[in-house]
Design a protein around this motif. Structure first.
Motif, mmCIF file in Angstrom:
data_model
loop_
_atom_site.group_PDB
_atom_site.id
_atom_site.type_symbol
_atom_site.label_atom_id
_atom_site.label_comp_id
_atom_site.label_asym_id
_atom_site.label_seq_id
_atom_site.Cartn_x
_atom_site.Cartn_y
_atom_site.Cartn_z
ATOM 1 N N ASN A 55 0.812 -1.216 0.000
ATOM 2 C CA ASN A 55 0.000 0.000 0.000
ATOM 3 C C ASN A 55 0.846 1.267 0.000
ATOM 4 O O ASN A 55 0.524 2.241 -0.680
ATOM 5 N N ASN A 56 1.929 1.275 0.782
ATOM 6 C CA ASN A 56 2.718 2.494 0.941
ATOM 7 C C ASN A 56 4.160 2.367 0.481
ATOM 8 O O ASN A 56 4.896 3.353 0.493
ATOM 9 N N GLN A 80 4.647 7.406 -2.855
ATOM 10 C CA GLN A 80 3.966 8.671 -2.599
ATOM 11 C C GLN A 80 4.881 9.871 -2.829
ATOM 12 O O GLN A 80 4.409 10.993 -3.028
#
Length: 223
Positions: free
Chosen positions: A19-20, A36
């Motif tokens: 996810n990250n 990100q």
């Protein structure tokens, strides 16, 4: 980053996404990616010594480099061209709007930080430095607070001495270099260490490090 360049030469064998973050692994690779922070990507081709040097270069929203992949003479040029064709952007304008750099999230204010007692309790059973986030402390703050039985300052020249000694004694090391968008690791032996002026170089077959020692602010020994 501006203080150190960490180069690994090899093949990406496995990509694991989450996810990250993502992990890129191979016989010579251990790369952690934080998507990100990635904002722009470019396929770059330039003439170099009578040939064409090709690379994929990635930057954050402020225009700082987060990762670069350079093709080697034995690289799969067909795969490179296919990937670029699949990912090419419709926007080929020569300019772009960059954002001001956000303050470092690791710089915590004193009123938000954990106490020395809290820190020492965590440190005594620390297995993952990410646990420091629970105390809202950056690593540098934690090192200064925890006490000299756990961490103590060294002269900045210790970095070059450690690398040279590791090469001479054939001592395996782990060398991390990172930025907001990625962290790359070398694990194993190093062989060729040179210092030219303020710069320290590791010049091995599949690992190269360029460290600007004059940009080192602090060096810590930690246990």
């Amino acid at each position: 980053n501006q203080g150190a360049v960490h180069e690994k030469i090899g093949v990406f064998n496995k990509v694991i996404t989450g996810n990250n973050h993502a992990m890129v692994l191979g016989d010579e690779f251990d790369l952690r990616v934080f998507p990100q922070a990635w904002r722009y990507g470019f396929a770059v081709e330039r003439r170099h010594r009578g040939g064409i040097q090709r690379s994929l270069q990635f930057f954050d929203a402020a225009g700082a480099a987060v990762h670069k992949v350079h093709l080697r003479p034995v690289s799969n040029l067909h795969a490179y061209r296919k990937l670029v064709a699949e990912l090419v952007s419709a926007n080929q304008e020569p300019t772009m709007s960059l954002k001001a750099r956000v303050a470092d999230l690791g710089a915590r204010t004193a009123d938000r930080a954990g106490t020395v007692d809290d820190l020492r309790e965590h440190w005594s059973r620390l297995t993952d430095v990410n646990l420091l986030k629970t105390l809202k402390l950056s690593r540098c703050q934690a090192l200064r607070m925890v006490g000299q039985d756990y961490a103590w300052l060294l002269d900045n020249a210790a970095v070059g001495a450690v690398l040279q000694r590791a090469a001479e004694d054939e001592l395996p090391i782990m060398c991390f270099v990172g930025n907001r968008g990625s962290i790359q690791t070398h694990s194993g032996l190093i062989k060729s260490v040179k210092q030219i002026g303020p710069c320290i170089y590791v010049l091995d077959e599949t690992f190269r490090l360029h460290l600007r020692s004059h940009q080192i602010r602090e060096v810590w020994a930690v246990r």
